[in-house]
Design a protein around this motif. Structure first.
Motif, PDB file in Angstrom:
ATOM      1  N   TYR A 197       0.838  -1.189   0.000  1.00 60.02           N
ATOM      2  CA  TYR A 197       0.000   0.000   0.000  1.00 60.02           C
ATOM      3  C   TYR A 197       0.873   1.238   0.000  1.00 60.02           C
ATOM      4  O   TYR A 197       1.962   1.239   0.559  1.00 60.02           O
ATOM      5  N   TRP A 198       0.386   2.275  -0.643  1.00 60.77           N
ATOM      6  CA  TRP A 198       1.074   3.567  -0.577  1.00 60.77           C
ATOM      7  C   TRP A 198       0.026   4.665  -0.585  1.00 60.77           C
ATOM      8  O   TRP A 198      -0.972   4.591  -1.265  1.00 60.77           O
ATOM      9  N   ARG A 199       0.278   5.656   0.254  1.00 57.14           N
ATOM     10  CA  ARG A 199      -0.619   6.787   0.358  1.00 57.14           C
ATOM     11  C   ARG A 199       0.005   7.949  -0.391  1.00 57.14           C
ATOM     12  O   ARG A 199       1.136   8.365  -0.092  1.00 57.14           O
ATOM     13  N   LYS A 200      -0.717   8.453  -1.356  1.00 53.91           N
ATOM     14  CA  LYS A 200      -0.220   9.528  -2.210  1.00 53.91           C
ATOM     15  C   LYS A 200       0.215  10.717  -1.364  1.00 53.91           C
ATOM     16  O   LYS A 200      -0.541  11.213  -0.542  1.00 53.91           O
ATOM     17  N   GLY A 201       1.457  11.141  -1.553  1.00 52.31           N
ATOM     18  CA  GLY A 201       1.983  12.329  -0.902  1.00 52.31           C
ATOM     19  C   GLY A 201       2.809  12.069   0.333  1.00 52.31           C
ATOM     20  O   GLY A 201       3.426  12.987   0.860  1.00 52.31           O
ATOM     21  N   ASP A 202       2.860  10.828   0.821  1.00 48.96           N
ATOM     22  CA  ASP A 202       3.623  10.569   2.038  1.00 48.96           C
ATOM     23  C   ASP A 202       5.114  10.826   1.858  1.00 48.96           C
ATOM     24  O   ASP A 202       5.776  11.264   2.788  1.00 48.96           O
ATOM     25  N   THR A 203       5.645  10.573   0.672  1.00 44.73           N
ATOM     26  CA  THR A 203       7.064  10.852   0.446  1.00 44.73           C
ATOM     27  C   THR A 203       7.280  12.144  -0.336  1.00 44.73           C
ATOM     28  O   THR A 203       8.230  12.867  -0.074  1.00 44.73           O
ATOM     29  N   SER A 204       6.375  12.452  -1.276  1.00 40.23           N
ATOM     30  CA  SER A 204       6.560  13.632  -2.130  1.00 40.23           C
ATOM     31  C   SER A 204       5.984  14.905  -1.524  1.00 40.23           C
ATOM     32  O   SER A 204       6.361  16.007  -1.923  1.00 40.23           O
ATOM     33  N   GLY A 205       5.035  14.757  -0.615  1.00 33.28           N
ATOM     34  CA  GLY A 205       4.326  15.920  -0.095  1.00 33.28           C
ATOM     35  C   GLY A 205       3.156  16.338  -0.971  1.00 33.28           C
ATOM     36  O   GLY A 205       2.412  17.249  -0.641  1.00 33.28           O
ATOM     37  N   HIS A 206       2.960  15.656  -2.083  1.00 34.59           N
ATOM     38  CA  HIS A 206       1.890  15.982  -3.033  1.00 34.59           C
ATOM     39  C   HIS A 206       0.639  15.187  -2.670  1.00 34.59           C
ATOM     40  O   HIS A 206       0.245  14.256  -3.367  1.00 34.59           O
ATOM     41  N   ARG A 207       0.017  15.578  -1.592  1.00 37.43           N
ATOM     42  CA  ARG A 207      -1.116  14.845  -1.035  1.00 37.43           C
ATOM     43  C   ARG A 207      -2.386  15.022  -1.859  1.00 37.43           C
ATOM     44  O   ARG A 207      -2.576  16.049  -2.495  1.00 37.43           O
ATOM     45  N   GLN A 208      -3.238  14.005  -1.771  1.00 37.92           N
ATOM     46  CA  GLN A 208      -4.557  14.054  -2.387  1.00 37.92           C
ATOM     47  C   GLN A 208      -5.587  13.941  -1.270  1.00 37.92           C
ATOM     48  O   GLN A 208      -5.683  12.913  -0.606  1.00 37.92           O
ATOM     49  N   HIS A 209      -6.357  15.015  -1.082  1.00 32.32           N
ATOM     50  CA  HIS A 209      -7.397  15.050  -0.055  1.00 32.32           C
ATOM     51  C   HIS A 209      -8.726  14.709  -0.711  1.00 32.32           C
ATOM     52  O   HIS A 209      -9.172  15.390  -1.636  1.00 32.32           O
ATOM     53  N   VAL A 210      -9.358  13.664  -0.234  1.00 33.72           N
ATOM     54  CA  VAL A 210     -10.574  13.132  -0.845  1.00 33.72           C
ATOM     55  C   VAL A 210     -11.751  14.068  -0.629  1.00 33.72           C
ATOM     56  O   VAL A 210     -12.019  14.491   0.492  1.00 33.72           O
ATOM     57  N   ARG A 211     -12.452  14.371  -1.722  1.00 36.47           N
ATOM     58  CA  ARG A 211     -13.693  15.138  -1.669  1.00 36.47           C
ATOM     59  C   ARG A 211     -14.902  14.222  -1.869  1.00 36.47           C
ATOM     60  O   ARG A 211     -15.935  14.428  -1.258  1.00 36.47           O
ATOM     61  N   SER A 212     -14.764  13.232  -2.760  1.00 33.83           N
ATOM     62  CA  SER A 212     -15.849  12.268  -2.977  1.00 33.83           C
ATOM     63  C   SER A 212     -15.299  11.044  -3.687  1.00 33.83           C
ATOM     64  O   SER A 212     -14.248  11.102  -4.328  1.00 33.83           O
ATOM     65  N   VAL A 213     -16.008   9.934  -3.545  1.00 38.34           N
ATOM     66  CA  VAL A 213     -15.661   8.690  -4.236  1.00 38.34           C
ATOM     67  C   VAL A 213     -16.947   8.135  -4.829  1.00 38.34           C
ATOM     68  O   VAL A 213     -17.957   7.996  -4.130  1.00 38.34           O
ATOM     69  N   ALA A 214     -16.910   7.818  -6.123  1.00 39.84           N
ATOM     70  CA  ALA A 214     -18.079   7.266  -6.811  1.00 39.84           C
ATOM     71  C   ALA A 214     -17.681   6.002  -7.552  1.00 39.84           C
ATOM     72  O   ALA A 214     -16.552   5.872  -8.031  1.00 39.84           O
ATOM     73  N   LEU A 215     -18.618   5.083  -7.649  1.00 43.51           N
ATOM     74  CA  LEU A 215     -18.443   3.822  -8.369  1.00 43.51           C
ATOM     75  C   LEU A 215     -19.135   3.954  -9.714  1.00 43.51           C
ATOM     76  O   LEU A 215     -20.259   4.471  -9.786  1.00 43.51           O
ATOM     77  N   ASP A 216     -18.491   3.502 -10.782  1.00 44.23           N
ATOM     78  CA  ASP A 216     -19.135   3.598 -12.094  1.00 44.23           C
ATOM     79  C   ASP A 216     -20.267   2.581 -12.224  1.00 44.23           C
ATOM     80  O   ASP A 216     -20.452   1.719 -11.368  1.00 44.23           O
TER      81      ASP A 216
ATOM     82  N   LEU B 210     -14.232   6.721  -9.341  1.00 42.05           N
ATOM     83  CA  LEU B 210     -13.856   8.102  -9.602  1.00 42.05           C
ATOM     84  C   LEU B 210     -13.639   8.738  -8.244  1.00 42.05           C
ATOM     85  O   LEU B 210     -14.566   8.854  -7.438  1.00 42.05           O
ATOM     86  N   VAL B 211     -12.396   9.120  -7.983  1.00 42.68           N
ATOM     87  CA  VAL B 211     -12.039   9.739  -6.711  1.00 42.68           C
ATOM     88  C   VAL B 211     -11.757  11.208  -6.999  1.00 42.68           C
ATOM     89  O   VAL B 211     -10.801  11.547  -7.700  1.00 42.68           O
ATOM     90  N   ARG B 212     -12.611  12.072  -6.486  1.00 42.38           N
ATOM     91  CA  ARG B 212     -12.446  13.519  -6.667  1.00 42.38           C
ATOM     92  C   ARG B 212     -11.672  14.047  -5.477  1.00 42.38           C
ATOM     93  O   ARG B 212     -12.030  13.770  -4.336  1.00 42.38           O
ATOM     94  N   VAL B 213     -10.587  14.770  -5.768  1.00 42.91           N
ATOM     95  CA  VAL B 213      -9.647  15.185  -4.728  1.00 42.91           C
ATOM     96  C   VAL B 213      -9.310  16.667  -4.824  1.00 42.91           C
ATOM     97  O   VAL B 213      -9.547  17.314  -5.836  1.00 42.91           O
ATOM     98  N   ASP B 214      -8.708  17.142  -3.761  1.00 43.39           N
ATOM     99  CA  ASP B 214      -8.011  18.427  -3.774  1.00 43.39           C
ATOM    100  C   ASP B 214      -6.528  18.055  -3.787  1.00 43.39           C
ATOM    101  O   ASP B 214      -6.000  17.541  -2.797  1.00 43.39           O
ATOM    102  N   GLN B 215      -5.886  18.256  -4.913  1.00 47.41           N
ATOM    103  CA  GLN B 215      -4.494  17.854  -5.129  1.00 47.41           C
ATOM    104  C   GLN B 215      -3.550  18.937  -4.645  1.00 47.41           C
ATOM    105  O   GLN B 215      -3.694  20.098  -5.018  1.00 47.41           O
ATOM    106  N   GLU B 216      -2.574  18.563  -3.836  1.00 43.43           N
ATOM    107  CA  GLU B 216      -1.484  19.468  -3.453  1.00 43.43           C
ATOM    108  C   GLU B 216      -0.303  19.186  -4.375  1.00 43.43           C
ATOM    109  O   GLU B 216       0.215  18.079  -4.384  1.00 43.43           O
ATOM    110  N   GLY B 217       0.125  20.167  -5.140  1.00 38.79           N
ATOM    111  CA  GLY B 217       1.290  19.992  -6.003  1.00 38.79           C
ATOM    112  C   GLY B 217       1.004  19.072  -7.175  1.00 38.79           C
ATOM    113  O   GLY B 217      -0.122  18.933  -7.633  1.00 38.79           O
TER     114      GLY B 217
END
Length: 137
Positions: A63-82, A89-96
């Motif tokens: 497992y890897w969490r986006k941004g833990d090493t780069s600092g470019h975190r993805q904060h979840v706003r919503s998750v939808a199933l097609d 579809l994971v809608r995020v607020d992207q840092e960097g």
């Protein structure tokens, strides 16, 4: 072992042979497609419960969490199933940058497809016909 997802969510997911589902990551306010990752049930559970996107790395088998090493975190706003249950579809607020190359999005390579706005890419195919609902068979 208890299942990490509620039964109604787990039952709707259509996983591949490795137990994974594709997760399209999109910037919540602009609609920009940032990247594609893979999630199993545990990665989805972590994403839903922590508010940060977690993926399953097919190459590293961890497992890897986006941004833990780069600092470019993805904060979840919503998750939808097609509609088919085989993609999220994971809608995020992207840092960097979202891409490991440092680009904002992983989709920066233009393959040069011609777009004329008038023709259907299926023109000339045999065995396809528009069905009565307006879709293609």
């Amino acid at each position: 072992m208890t299942h990490p997802l509620p039964p109604e969510a787990a039952g709707r997911l259509r996983r591949d042979a490795a137990g994974l589902v594709a997760a399209v990551i999109q910037q919540h306010d602009t609609g920009e497609v940032l990247m594609l990752g893979w999630m199993d049930d545990e990665a989805l559970h972590r994403t839903l419960t922590t508010g940060r996107v977690t993926f399953w790395s097919r190459s590293r088998q961890e497992y890897w969490r986006k941004g833990d090493t780069s600092g470019h975190r993805q904060h979840v706003r919503s998750v939808a199933l097609d509609c088919d249950g085989d993609a999220l579809l994971v809608r995020v607020d992207q840092e960097g940058a979202a891409c490991h190359t440092g680009e904002r999005t992983c989709f920066f390579t233009d393959l040069g497809a011609a777009v004329d706005g008038g023709s259907d890419p299926r023109d000339g195919e045999t065995g396809t016909a528009e069905d009565e609902r307006g879709g293609w068979a």
